[in-house]
Motif scaffolding. Sequence first.
Motif, PDB file in Angstrom:
ATOM      1  N   MET A   1       0.831  -1.189   0.000  1.00 36.91           N
ATOM      2  CA  MET A   1       0.000   0.000   0.000  1.00 36.91           C
ATOM      3  C   MET A   1       0.875   1.250   0.000  1.00 36.91           C
ATOM      4  N   THR A   2       0.380   2.272  -0.650  1.00 36.02           N
ATOM      5  CA  THR A   2       1.067   3.560  -0.637  1.00 36.02           C
ATOM      6  C   THR A   2       0.811   4.264   0.697  1.00 36.02           C
ATOM      7  N   THR A   3       1.552   5.319   0.946  1.00 40.05           N
ATOM      8  CA  THR A   3       1.336   6.107   2.161  1.00 40.05           C
ATOM      9  C   THR A   3      -0.086   6.652   2.190  1.00 40.05           C
ATOM     10  N   GLN A   4      -0.577   7.125   1.055  1.00 40.64           N
ATOM     11  CA  GLN A   4      -1.950   7.649   0.995  1.00 40.64           C
ATOM     12  C   GLN A   4      -2.963   6.560   1.331  1.00 40.64           C
ATOM     13  N   GLU A   5      -2.768   5.364   0.812  1.00 36.76           N
ATOM     14  CA  GLU A   5      -3.694   4.264   1.092  1.00 36.76           C
ATOM     15  C   GLU A   5      -3.676   3.874   2.570  1.00 36.76           C
ATOM     16  N   VAL A   6      -2.477   3.810   3.163  1.00 40.12           N
ATOM     17  CA  VAL A   6      -2.368   3.508   4.593  1.00 40.12           C
ATOM     18  C   VAL A   6      -3.065   4.596   5.402  1.00 40.12           C
ATOM     19  N   ALA A   7      -2.814   5.860   5.045  1.00 38.37           N
ATOM     20  CA  ALA A   7      -3.429   6.986   5.749  1.00 38.37           C
ATOM     21  C   ALA A   7      -4.955   6.904   5.671  1.00 38.37           C
ATOM     22  N   ASN A   8      -5.473   6.657   4.474  1.00 37.86           N
ATOM     23  CA  ASN A   8      -6.928   6.565   4.301  1.00 37.86           C
ATOM     24  C   ASN A   8      -7.513   5.415   5.120  1.00 37.86           C
ATOM     25  N   GLN A   9      -6.817   4.276   5.134  1.00 41.43           N
ATOM     26  CA  GLN A   9      -7.275   3.120   5.904  1.00 41.43           C
ATOM     27  C   GLN A   9      -7.299   3.430   7.400  1.00 41.43           C
ATOM     28  N   LEU A  10      -6.219   4.061   7.894  1.00 41.08           N
ATOM     29  CA  LEU A  10      -6.157   4.379   9.320  1.00 41.08           C
ATOM     30  C   LEU A  10      -7.303   5.304   9.713  1.00 41.08           C
ATOM     31  N   VAL A  11      -7.531   6.340   8.940  1.00 44.10           N
ATOM     32  CA  VAL A  11      -8.614   7.279   9.233  1.00 44.10           C
ATOM     33  C   VAL A  11      -9.960   6.562   9.203  1.00 44.10           C
ATOM     34  N   ALA A  12     -10.161   5.667   8.246  1.00 44.52           N
ATOM     35  CA  ALA A  12     -11.420   4.920   8.161  1.00 44.52           C
ATOM     36  C   ALA A  12     -11.624   4.049   9.404  1.00 44.52           C
TER      37      ALA A  12
END
Length: 124
Positions: A1-12
């Motif tokens: 996963m990219t940093t953006q994908e990890v960030a989006n997942q964490l926020v979700a």
Amino acid sequence: MTTQEVANQLVAYCKQGQFNEAINALYGDNIVSIEPDGAPMKEVRGLDAVKQKSEHFNSMVEEVHGMEISEPIVADKFFACTMKMDVTFKGAPRSSMEEVCLYKVENGKITQEEFFFTPQNPQG
């Protein structure tokens, strides 16, 4: 996963209150977690230690009345978001907490988290 994908997942996960699921899915085995001076646990290392820190925090909480997390700001292998929590700690009055959360992502996993806030004494 990219940093953006990890960030989006964490926020979700956080928006759903699924903090343990976030740790299990997104954190690396050698995660480093850093809190400000005055927090109960200044720094812990390793996935098991972060899970224990999370359990310790949960054990101090009587009730969570509300929680907000901002959308992430991503740059390179880092992302940041703000978190606000309306909480009652055991044996203490209801209080509001606000923090800036900074994360580092390597190889699709969070390898470091650091929280910036003014520590409160949950015992009053």
